[in-house]
Design an enzyme around this catalytic site. Structure first.
Site, short mmCIF file in Angstrom:
data_model
loop_
_atom_site.label_atom_id
_atom_site.label_comp_id
_atom_site.label_asym_id
_atom_site.label_seq_id
_atom_site.Cartn_x
_atom_site.Cartn_y
_atom_site.Cartn_z
N SER A 100 55.20 63.85 58.55
CA SER A 100 54.73 62.47 58.48
C SER A 100 55.44 61.66 59.56
O SER A 100 56.59 61.96 59.91
CB SER A 100 55.00 61.86 57.09
OG SER A 100 54.37 60.60 56.97
N SER A 101 54.76 60.65 60.07
CA SER A 101 55.37 59.87 61.15
C SER A 101 54.75 58.48 61.19
O SER A 101 53.71 58.21 60.59
CB SER A 101 55.16 60.56 62.50
OG SER A 101 53.78 60.59 62.84
N SER A 102 55.43 57.60 61.90
CA SER A 102 54.90 56.28 62.23
C SER A 102 54.31 56.38 63.64
O SER A 102 55.03 56.56 64.62
CB SER A 102 56.02 55.23 62.19
OG SER A 102 55.53 53.97 62.62
#
Length: 372
Positions: A98-100
């Site tokens: 998961s990432s921004s």
């Protein structure tokens, strides 16, 4: 102006100069959403001085955290499905999950979504909640529904959005199924990659509405598609180009390779198509269309480098390598994978090697096709 406000303004300026932030309504929306609020749990950055891909955590009290929040970069926020920055001291070498997303890509996609005031939007993949907040700033929280697959990720996003006083409809579940209770939507946007656009998204979008999603596959090349939904329940539209890359939706991730086939078996022949086609973004996308079930790995065997394609479901495989100044392929299983890559690549070259933005994606109840 505080350090945070100055960093935020500098990011807005960079996105406007770079062309990802193009219109005044989205500029105001981006200016209303401070990115650091969605990264208070920290993020991971690539470790320096490592021979492999390793990650180090950056927490809110670490030097450089605030500046990092306002870089125009994607920031990893979860690794291996459960591990967040506060769980790690030192380095970790597992895969990000998961990432921004880098803000310029978020705003480019939101601009490309072509929303109008009053539109209802379904977002697939809440993530940190940053893009959700920008959507809410533009359209109002009552017009935004967002679905996140991971319950822990969703909980953090909900807290960050609540901190800003923003309360869209937030759901935890399989975004590939959409959310029929709030349908029909004017727009659907996915912040995860998909192999094929789910038909549920089409069914839940009004005729004339748009779906913006990154389509890709297991060879690691993907492009942003903007599909218009038609009265007959189909959708079609162009790829927008630019090589957009997102983590695949978890139900679309590849199966484990398991035990590799015997690479000494199979039929061997010379090929005019070398493995450089797998290293170029566009030609890898072409190869991926030809062999959508294949995964790639690179092996060192007998003093040479072999690029191997394996289709776990069919048991087909192809190993391509250079020998004596020529390219050689050895293939096994029911479907000759490299034959399919050669044929598809040859047709693309015969058509003048069109760019990705000249491709059209069509989705019907029977499946998805991509043509140029």
């Amino acid at each position: 102006m505080t350090d945070q406000a100055q960093l935020h303004q500098q990011l807005i300026d960079r996105m406007m100069i770079g062309g990802s932030l193009r219109t005044e309504p989205w500029r105001r929306a981006a200016a209303a959403v401070p990115r650091h609020v969605f990264l208070r749990g920290g993020f991971f950055r690539r470790a320096v001085g490592s021979d492999f891909t390793a990650w180090e955590s950056v927490r809110e009290d670490d030097p450089g955290w605030l500046e990092g929040c306002y870089t125009d970069e994607s920031l990893v926020t979860q690794i291996a499905g459960t591990i967040v920055p506060e769980d790690v001291r030192g380095r970790i070498t597992r895969e990000p999950t998961s990432s921004s997303t880098l803000p310029s890509l978020v705003l480019r996609m939101l601009e490309d979504l072509r929303v109008e005031d009053g539109h209802k939007v379904l977002e697939i993949g809440t993530g940190t909640g940053y893009s959700t907040a920008v959507l809410c700033a533009r359209l109002g929280a009552g017009n935004v529904t967002s679905i996140e697959y991971d319950e822990r990720v969703a909980s953090r996003a909900r807290a960050a959005l609540g901190h800003l006083g923003t309360h869209p409809t937030l759901l935890t579940g399989d975004g590939l199924l959409g959310h029929g209770a709030e349908a029909p939507y004017d727009r659907v946007i996915a912040t995860c990659g998909v192999r094929t656009v789910p038909h549920a998204w089409i069914e839940q979008t009004r005729p004339g509405g748009l779906i913006l999603a990154t389509v890709g596959g297991w060879l690691g090349s993907s492009e942003l598609a903007r599909l218009t939904v038609h009265e007959d329940g189909t959708a079609s539209g162009p790829l927008l180009g630019g090589g957009v890359n997102f983590m695949l939706a978890r139900p679309h991730t590849p199966p484990p390779l398991g035990l590799l086939p015997d690479l000494e078996d199979g039929k061997e022949r010379e090929t005019t198509l070398g493995t450089d086609v797998l290293n170029n973004w566009t030609t890898r996308f072409i190869a991926q269309l030809a062999v959508p079930g294949a995964q790639r790995l690179t092996l060192e065997r007998d003093g040479r480098t072999e690029d191997v394609l394996v289709d776990v479901e069919t048991g087909s495989w192809a190993s391509v390598y250079s020998e004596g100044g020529r390219w050689v392929v050895r293939q096994g299983g029911p479907e000759p994978l490299w034959d399919a890559v050669e044929e598809h690549h040859g047709r693309w070259c015969a058509a003048g090697a069109p760019a990705a933005k000249e491709f059209t994606v069509t989705v019907t109840p029977e499946g998805q096709t991509t043509r140029w």
